[in-house]
Structures are given as C-alpha cells and as structure tokens.
Design a protein around this motif. Structure first.
Motif, PDB file in Angstrom:
ATOM      1  N   GLU A   6     -34.736  28.167 101.169  1.00 31.73           N
ATOM      2  CA  GLU A   6     -35.565  28.254 102.550  1.00 31.73           C
ATOM      3  C   GLU A   6     -34.349  29.323 102.600  1.00 31.73           C
ATOM      4  O   GLU A   6     -33.620  29.207 103.191  1.00 31.73           O
ATOM      5  CB  GLU A   6     -35.305  27.888 103.520  1.00 31.73           C
ATOM      6  N   ASP A  26     -38.882  31.860 100.689  1.00 35.16           N
ATOM      7  CA  ASP A  26     -38.680  31.006 100.119  1.00 35.16           C
ATOM      8  C   ASP A  26     -39.098  30.549  98.591  1.00 35.16           C
ATOM      9  O   ASP A  26     -39.777  31.673  98.242  1.00 35.16           O
ATOM     10  CB  ASP A  26     -39.645  29.429 101.234  1.00 35.16           C
ATOM     11  N   THR A  60     -29.828  32.458 107.666  1.00 34.42           N
ATOM     12  CA  THR A  60     -28.869  30.756 106.627  1.00 34.42           C
ATOM     13  C   THR A  60     -29.636  31.155 105.711  1.00 34.42           C
ATOM     14  O   THR A  60     -31.457  31.710 104.986  1.00 34.42           O
ATOM     15  CB  THR A  60     -30.091  29.893 107.772  1.00 34.42           C
ATOM     16  N   ARG A  62     -31.002  27.755 103.360  1.00 31.50           N
ATOM     17  CA  ARG A  62     -31.238  26.521 102.910  1.00 31.50           C
ATOM     18  C   ARG A  62     -31.425  25.472 101.459  1.00 31.50           C
ATOM     19  O   ARG A  62     -32.436  26.648 101.043  1.00 31.50           O
ATOM     20  CB  ARG A  62     -32.097  25.661 103.942  1.00 31.50           C
ATOM     21  N   GLY A  65     -33.023  21.625 102.860  1.00 31.53           N
ATOM     22  CA  GLY A  65     -32.501  21.732 104.080  1.00 31.53           C
ATOM     23  C   GLY A  65     -31.552  21.917 104.572  1.00 31.53           C
ATOM     24  O   GLY A  65     -31.329  21.759 105.212  1.00 31.53           O
ATOM     25  N   GLN A  66     -30.612  21.736 103.276  1.00 34.85           N
ATOM     26  CA  GLN A  66     -28.888  21.498 103.681  1.00 34.85           C
ATOM     27  C   GLN A  66     -28.261  22.735 103.539  1.00 34.85           C
ATOM     28  O   GLN A  66     -28.533  24.215 102.471  1.00 34.85           O
ATOM     29  CB  GLN A  66     -28.080  20.822 102.184  1.00 34.85           C
ATOM     30  N   ASP A  67     -27.402  23.287 104.475  1.00 34.91           N
ATOM     31  CA  ASP A  67     -27.441  24.766 104.887  1.00 34.91           C
ATOM     32  C   ASP A  67     -26.107  25.669 103.361  1.00 34.91           C
ATOM     33  O   ASP A  67     -24.978  24.615 103.235  1.00 34.91           O
ATOM     34  CB  ASP A  67     -25.883  24.960 106.105  1.00 34.91           C
ATOM     35  N   ARG A  76     -22.002  26.682  95.651  1.00 39.94           N
ATOM     36  CA  ARG A  76     -23.360  27.080  95.025  1.00 39.94           C
ATOM     37  C   ARG A  76     -24.465  27.061  93.915  1.00 39.94           C
ATOM     38  O   ARG A  76     -25.066  26.134  93.637  1.00 39.94           O
ATOM     39  CB  ARG A  76     -23.689  27.860  95.348  1.00 39.94           C
TER      40      ARG A  76
END
Lengths: 250, 327
Positions: A6, A26, A60, A62, A65-67, A76
């Motif tokens: 996202e 997304d 942001t 994500r 749900g994790q940044d 990454r």
C-alpha cells in the motif's frame, strides 16, 4: 490476512523537479498490475521508490500493514519486495546457474558462510534446477551469461529475482531489448509466475501489457492519471490522447 | 545431461587445482634444496606471496581497487615486532597478533574506504598508509622511527625450531604458513561468501537488489584481507627481526599490485606466479644493473598487460585459442 503493498501520498522531487506527485497505489496478492505512461512519466522512479533505491520526500509505503518506507534496499528485498532491472544488471562472467545461486544463498542467509562450497548444498541446487526448468534455461545452465542472447538474459533476470521468493515482484520493462518476434517468450514466462505473487509490470509493449495485466495504472508527469481494467483503459479517451494513441492496436 | 557436464567440468577443475597445488608444494620443497644459499630471498618471496594473496582477495575477487595495501602489511609487521620486543617472542602468538592488528586496522579504515569508489578509493587507500607511516615515524621512542624497529628476538618455533643464521627455519616456517593461508583462502573463495564477493565485483547494484548488504560485506572482505596481510607483515618482522618504515610504504603497495596483475587476478594462483616472476626478475636484473632494472620490470608489465591482460595464468588459454584458430 495478507493485504499486500500500500502506497499513500507518495511524493518525490529532485530539487525543483517533481517526479512523484501524491501517488496512492495498492497491489494485492495475485494482482497483475501494469504501470504505463510516456517516457519520463516517472515509472522507473516510482519502482525505485518502492524498492528503496530512492527515498521519497514524503508519503508512506506499507507491506502487509508494516511501514517499509524507512528500510534500505537490501532490507526491503528481505521483506519481500524485489525488482528486475530495465537494463539487465546480471553477473555476466558467471554461469546462469551461479547467477541464480547467489540470490538463493542470500535469501537462505547462507551467503555469509566462509566455509563449505557454494555449490555443495543439494537443496539450493534443486531450487536452482526448478527455476532453470521454469524459465527453460536448463540447457544454458553452465553458459556464462555474457554469451547468452539478450532475450535469454531477460529470462535469467526474472529467474534470479524470483529466486528471492518475493511477495511483490516489480518487472521494469521485461521485454526491453527483446526482438518483437521473441517477446512471447517473456509473456509466457510472466504468465507462468506463481498465482499468489503480486506483480507490477512497467512496460511500453502494449501487446504484452494487455495480455498479462488485469489492471492498468496510467502515470503521467509523476501522478496517476487513471486506473482500470485493460478494457476500460483502452477506451479512455484521455489515455488514448496522451499515451496509447497510435501504440495500442498497432 | 547438463548436470553430468557440470559435474565433469567441476571434476576437471578440481583435478587441475589439485595438480597445481601439488606442483606448488613440490616447488616450495625443492627450492630449499636447489637454492640453499638463497633462502633469505626465497623467504621474502614466500612472504610476498601471502601479501599478494591478500590483495587478490580484495581486488581480484571483490573488485576493491586499492593502492594502500601496505597499511595492512605494515600494521601486522609493527604489531608482531612490538609484541616480540615487549611481550613475547613466541612466533605463533606473534602471527596471531599480526593477523589481529591487520584485521583491526582494515576494519576501521574499511568503514571509511568501503564507502568510496574508483579514484577516491585509490586516493583514500594511499592516504591511510601514509598516515600510518607518519604516525610510526613520529613515535620514534616506541617504533624506532626512520631507523626501524629493532631488538626483535624470536623464540624457537613451537619451542623447538630456532631461527638460524642461514634462514633454514625461517624458510620452512614461512612455507608452512603460506600454504595454511593459501588453503584457507581456497576454501573461502569457493564458499558462499567468496561467490558473493565475486557478485559484488560483477554488479554491486544487483547484489543490493538481491538483498546483500554490500557495504558491510565489503568491510568483511577487507577485514579478512587485512588479517592475511597482517600475517605476511608479522612473518616479515619475525624472519628478518627488523621492521622498517618501508613496510608501510607506497612502493610495497604498488609492487604487490604489479605482481598480482602479472600473475592474474581472481584466481589465487596468480599471486604465486606473479610474485615469483616479479621478484626473480627484480633480483636478477638489479644484480646485473642496479640503476636500470626498473626498465626490465616495466617492459615485462607492458608485455603482459598488452598481450595477456588476464595475467600469466591466462597464457595457456590464450595459446590454446591461438593454436585452435591457427590450426
């Protein structure tokens, strides 16, 4: 539950030049999204922001749900975001097998080992064989990458990236440099990718895009112009005027 | 089918490697008996091979361009020398101290150096060696300054083999250490770590894209190379019982680089052939004409770089291709 990638209000500028404007995007598990747009629209920049090669000015990113926006590129990749390159950056003096062995070892956390031969792990070699078979590269396994045709190098590029077992796979112009007569090889390889893998394809070859993508995002001047199914995009007059024009249906 | 081809090729390479290893060990043993009056020179060759092996790890495998490798050698030499003067004359302990000192200085200088590339890296690597040389020069009461570190008195190796005037013990000691280091490095370069080092040399951006922390991996490789160069320096201090400022000098770094280029990068064996040829030509040419011997070295380097850019190790392959075309 897995929610995928996202992106919210992503901005990036080099001094006064804005290359990403308020991008909201997304990518859900199993998605096949294509990112299209004219040259200089900011497609590769956007991909580089997702993979951490570039740092956004704001916004942001994500993953489930994790940044991950603050993570470096290598972190990454470990989180599950991997990218192929527009211009192949393979290990040209290594064999195809060695090229794929490197990411497999890295993913398994074995590339720091000082002892034991790199080619001695049967599980690693089996995994390499599976990828070689998947991309029809088995006959060229021991050939140095620099001696392969460019089309085959694109396949190695994909196999190498898939060896990381990513959840998000970004293919930056996978058919660039491949003769149009051979682009079906790349298309077939994309079609054979695991179903639950989220794939973002940056591509100029509209034939390929309309064949493999279930959603198309149009990027112009660093901002998303529109998003829709291939059928919707092909009918969008604004997109036709700005980008598709003569390309689609050529 | 592919697997069998691959296996046979790996088998051939392993057999060739084993044959070369046996040849090198035999040559090392034979040299002792063939040249009993030149053991001092031969020991210097062995020590230099260790230094060039270390450089090969850094430059040949990981692609780190450096002209300051003497910083690591010299640190090992001074650390082992000072250890022998002030703490203990045990050679093996001294080797450990040399390796640790070389590794530590490589780690800390590597934290800066590995952030740089190309010319900047070259200049910084030279600067590190020059700074260390100046520190040693200024700390005269401890290091001996420009007079060199003296007063090194080594105990017998393992408490049994005393260093002798003719350099017999020194030669065997250096020969054994060389092959221990060589076989250790052979294991390392064939390991996943070694493959990753080659990957960084080939394409650092791609290594980052597969999740490799390239910077820290380079620091790790440089630290390992520092420990190996430190061992070479320590050996030099122990065998000659003297350490001079030249151990940190630019000439040593440059000569090591020339030896590696002569022999061939990225294959470890190049360190043996390059060093032996360079030092033999140097030794012979300098004894014939002490003023113009550099011309011979220069011509040799020009010939190799022009005709066999892969180094002398690439010569058989080059000849094979030439004969195939000719035939």
């Amino acid at each position: 539950m897995s929610v995928g990638l996202e992106v919210e209000n992503l901005n990036m500028n080099f001094g006064g030049i804005v290359v990403a404007r308020d991008i909201n995007f997304d990518l859900r598990p199993g998605d096949r999204k294509a990112l299209i747009g004219p040259n200089g629209a900011g497609k590769t920049t956007f991909a580089n922001l997702l993979t951490g090669i570039l740092t956004p000015s704001s916004g942001t990113i994500r993953l489930d749900g994790q940044d991950i926006g603050h993570l470096k590129e290598s972190r990454r990749v470990k989180a599950g975001v991997a990218k192929t390159f527009q211009i192949t950056t393979l290990f040209k003096r290594m064999s195809v097998r060695e090229n794929i062995r490197l990411p497999v070892l890295e993913r398994r956390g074995e590339s720091r080992n000082w002892f034991g031969r790199a080619d001695a792990n049967a599980e690693v070699e089996d995994e390499i064989d599976t990828l070689l078979t998947q991309f029809n590269l088995q006959p060229s396994a021991e050939v140095q990458v620099q001696d392969l045709a460019y089309g085959q190098q694109r396949l190695v590029e994909m196999a190498l990236t898939l060896a990381l077992k990513p959840r998000i796979l970004i293919l930056d112009e996978p058919s660039a440099g491949v003769p149009s007569s051979d682009s079906h090889v790349v298309t077939e390889a994309i079609e054979r990718l695991p179903e639950d893998l989220s794939v973002l394809i940056i591509e100029h070859d509209m034939k390929l895009v309309f064949k493999v993508a279930n959603t198309i995002v149009v990027l112009v001047d660093g901002a998303i112009l529109t998003e829709g199914t291939p059928a919707e995009i092909s009918k969008d007059q604004q997109v036709r005027d700005l980008y598709l024009g003569a390309r689609h249906g050529r | 089918m592919t697997k069998s081809i691959s296996t046979s090729r790996v088998g051939n390479n392993a057999a060739m490697g084993l044959a070369l290893d046996v040849l090198l060990i035999s040559a090392g043993i034979a040299a002792y008996f063939l040249f009993p009056d030149n053991l001092g020179f031969l020991t210097r060759v062995l020590i230099m091979i260790i230094m060039v092996l270390s450089l090969d790890l850094v430059l040949g495998y990981a692609g780190i361009a450096t002209l300051g490798h003497a910083a690591l050698f010299g640190t090992g030499a001074y650390a082992a020398g000072l250890f022998a003067v002030y703490i203990s004359g045990d050679p093996l302990l001294g080797l450990g101290v040399g390796a640790a000192a070389g590794g530590v200085i490589a780690f800390f200088s590597g934290l800066i150096l590995m952030r740089a590339h190309g010319l900047t890296l070259l200049m910084l690597s030279i600067a590190v060696a020059q700074v260390l040389q100046e520190i040693v020069n200024k700390e005269r009461p401890v290091t001996g300054g420009s007079d060199g570190l003296q007063g090194i008195d080594m105990d017998p190796v393992l408490g049994i083999f005393a260093f002798d005037f003719f350099g017999r013990t020194g030669y065997w000691y250096a020969l054994i250490v060389l092959f221990v280091v060589f076989f250790f490095l052979k294991i390392v370069v064939a390991s996943p770590f070694g493959l990753a080092a080659r990957g960084i040399q080939e394409s650092a951006p791609r290594m980052r894209a597969i999740g490799t922390p390239v910077y820290w991996r380079l620091v790790g490789i440089y630290t390992l190379a520092g420990a190996v160069a430190g061992i070479a320096g320590a050996l030099s201090a122990q065998v000659t019982e003297l350490v001079s400022l030249d151990a940190l000098g630019f000439t040593l770094s440059a000569e090591a680089l020339i030896m590696l280029i002569l022999g061939g990068l990225g294959r470890l064996y190049g360190a043996f052939f390059g060093t032996i040829i360079f030092m033999t030509v140097h030794h012979t040419a300098a004894s014939i004409d002490p003023f113009n011997w550099l011309f011979v070295i220069g011509a040799l380097v020009l010939l190799v770089v022009y005709f066999v850019p892969e180094g002398l190790l690439g010569l058989p392959e080059k000849l094979r291709k030439h004969l195939r075309w000719g035939g």
